[in-house]
Design an enzyme around this catalytic site. Structure first.
Site, PDB file in Angstrom:
ATOM      1  N   PHE A  89       0.829  -1.199   0.000  1.00 38.69           N
ATOM      2  CA  PHE A  89       0.000   0.000   0.000  1.00 38.69           C
ATOM      3  C   PHE A  89       0.868   1.256   0.000  1.00 38.69           C
ATOM      4  O   PHE A  89       1.822   1.362   0.775  1.00 38.69           O
ATOM      5  CB  PHE A  89      -0.900   0.050   1.245  1.00 38.69           C
ATOM      6  CG  PHE A  89      -2.071  -0.884   1.189  1.00 38.69           C
ATOM      7  CD1 PHE A  89      -3.327  -0.435   0.787  1.00 38.69           C
ATOM      8  CD2 PHE A  89      -1.924  -2.213   1.537  1.00 38.69           C
ATOM      9  CE1 PHE A  89      -4.409  -1.293   0.735  1.00 38.69           C
ATOM     10  CE2 PHE A  89      -3.010  -3.091   1.487  1.00 38.69           C
ATOM     11  CZ  PHE A  89      -4.254  -2.626   1.085  1.00 38.69           C
ATOM     12  N   ASP A  90       0.509   2.198  -0.855  1.00 39.70           N
ATOM     13  CA  ASP A  90       1.045   3.551  -0.745  1.00 39.70           C
ATOM     14  C   ASP A  90       0.505   4.156   0.554  1.00 39.70           C
ATOM     15  O   ASP A  90      -0.472   3.649   1.128  1.00 39.70           O
ATOM     16  CB  ASP A  90       0.589   4.368  -1.960  1.00 39.70           C
ATOM     17  CG  ASP A  90       1.042   5.811  -1.901  1.00 39.70           C
ATOM     18  OD1 ASP A  90       2.221   6.051  -1.594  1.00 39.70           O
ATOM     19  OD2 ASP A  90       0.203   6.696  -2.127  1.00 39.70           O
TER      20      ASP A  90
END
Length: 227
Positions: free
Chosen positions: A6-7
């Site tokens: 995940f960013d």
């Protein structure tokens, strides 16, 4: 897919206040005019140095000074000016409970990313945080993702990157992994699609449901998102 990266900014958190105020602080220190809101929104996602060079047309020396001034404010207060994207904790909790190995892959310095995750008590869901170094190491999204894959021993065919900007999609493609765009952050209209995202969703709840159901690939989601 077992490994989900995940960013952070714009994907799990809403960082606009802290980032925008820190950019304004840095630009003022350089004698530059106040940026527009569009310029500030475009600053969320890419590495800091790249923003100052590409968006504000600074030379190397001035950009390095601007990064130093940005971090001066961000280190003191900017990282605290943040909130969670709706559904972020629920998404991470559900995917972790299903046995997914979750990591954060961000262009933000690792030290700040870890601090932010801890402030929202999200660190318990995250196996590894991959971020750039304060010395400029791991300076691209592709490098950050590749580093996380190496640390976790994650095969490309079992990985997906979830992010809100084209940098996330391009980094995923560079590493040969599945690229998921989510419209929770700062992408302009059509940005994720143009970058070649394999799937695009409106919310983190949509992302959660997609991976809980196995992440089939090229089909249409219930919300009409391109998948």
């Amino acid at each position: 897919m077992k490994y989900l990266f995940f960013d952070l900014d714009g994907t799990l958190t809403i960082p606009y206040e802290g980032i925008s105020k820190s950019f304004i602080y840095a630009l003022k220190a350089c004698g530059r005019k106040c940026p527009t809101e569009r310029e500030l929104r475009l600053c969320i996602g890419p590495p800091l140095y790249d923003c100052f060079v590409n968006l504000f047309k600074m030379d190397g020396e001035e950009a390095e000074y601007a990064v130093k001034k940005y971090r001066e404010r961000y280190h003191a207060v900017g990282w605290k000016e943040n909130e969670l994207v709706p559904g972020a904790e629920e998404c991470l909790r559900a995917l972790s409970a299903q046995g997914k190995i979750l990591a954060v892959a961000t262009s933000k310095p690792k030290i700040f990313a870890e601090r932010i995750l801890q402030s929202f008590s999200l660190e318990k869901y995250i196996t590894y945080v991959s971020g750039c170094g304060l010395d400029g190491s791991l300076g691209t999204k592709g490098a950050v993702i590749a580093h996380a894959m190496g640390v976790l021993g994650a095969p490309a065919g079992e990985c997906a990157m979830i992010g809100d900007r084209h940098y996330d999609v391009e980094g995923a493609k560079e590493c040969g992994i599945f690229a998921v765009g989510v419209r929770t952050g700062y992408a302009e209209e059509g940005e994720l699609e143009r970058a070649g995202a394999d799937a695009v969703f409106d919310t983190l709840n949509d992302v959660k449901e997609y991976f809980l159901k196995g992440g089939k690939g090229a089909e249409k989601g219930n919300n009409g998102a391109q998948v």
